[in-house]
Design an enzyme around this catalytic site. Structure first.
Site, short mmCIF file in Angstrom:
data_model
loop_
_atom_site.label_atom_id
_atom_site.label_comp_id
_atom_site.label_asym_id
_atom_site.label_seq_id
_atom_site.Cartn_x
_atom_site.Cartn_y
_atom_site.Cartn_z
N ASN A 18 0.86 -1.18 0.00
CA ASN A 18 0.00 0.00 0.00
C ASN A 18 0.90 1.23 0.00
O ASN A 18 2.08 1.12 0.31
CB ASN A 18 -0.95 0.01 1.20
CG ASN A 18 -0.26 0.36 2.51
OD1 ASN A 18 0.77 -0.22 2.86
ND2 ASN A 18 -0.83 1.29 3.25
N HIS A 29 5.43 5.84 -6.37
CA HIS A 29 5.56 4.57 -5.66
C HIS A 29 6.94 4.45 -5.00
O HIS A 29 7.95 4.87 -5.56
CB HIS A 29 5.36 3.40 -6.62
CG HIS A 29 3.95 3.27 -7.10
ND1 HIS A 29 3.02 2.53 -6.44
CD2 HIS A 29 3.33 3.80 -8.18
CE1 HIS A 29 1.86 2.58 -7.09
NE2 HIS A 29 2.03 3.36 -8.16
#
Length: 174
Positions: A18, A29
């Site tokens: 997550n 990310h």
């Protein structure tokens, strides 16, 4: 967070657990400086150079994509609940069925176990397939995962890279 790799034909779709708080803040990310994903991706040969999180879109040019099991940002993955993992696993399955990457690489074996109800899963290729997509559980590159060094993670990521290259019938860039 929008996944990088929204088109079919990916060789590998990497799937983090997550978004961390830094990732949520930047939209990139594995953005936390201590996270080893980007260095390990390069050390394993998936990319020809170490990419910065802000360069995540470049993954597409290498046939790679990136997403998460759970969309909710947290400071630590252990803040997620069992139902969030199960729901994330169902959403991830639908995403993989739509995008059809050759490999789904879940970055974190505990996340894989929780999302797919496979408590005995180990690092490496899995028996599970999603449509025609093969699945691989990789070590979590978080700095909190002291069981794996960058070098040992790069070896495991490299095993996936070799398998993906065989599937592609050619070497992945890198």
């Amino acid at each position: 967070m929008v996944p990088v790799g929204g088109s079919p034909g990916l060789s590998v779709l990497f799937c983090g657990i997550n978004p961390g708080l830094m990732t949520a803040a930047t939209g990139h990310h594995f953005a936390r400086p201590g996270n080893r994903f980007w260095p390990v991706l390069h050390l394993s040969g998936f990319t020809p150079r170490r990419l910065a999180p802000a360069e995540q879109e470049e993954l597409l040019s290498y046939g790679l994509g990136i997403t998460n099991v759970v969309a909710r940002a947290t400071a630590r993955a252990d803040e997620l609940g069992a139902q969030e993992y199960r729901d994330g696993g169902r959403l991830l399955t639908a995403k993989v069925e739509r995008l059809r990457p050759r490999w789904l690489a879940v970055v974190g074996v505990t996340a894989y176990r929780s999302a797919f109800g496979e408590p005995k899963a180990r690092i490496g290729p899995q028996d599970r397939m999603i449509g025609g997509t093969r699945v691989w559980a990789l070590p979590n590159p978080s700095g909190l995962n002291a069981h794996w060094t960058a070098a040992t993670m790069a070896e495991e990521y490299g095993r996936l890279r070799a398998a993906a290259s065989e599937d592609d019938g050619a070497q992945l860039p890198g």
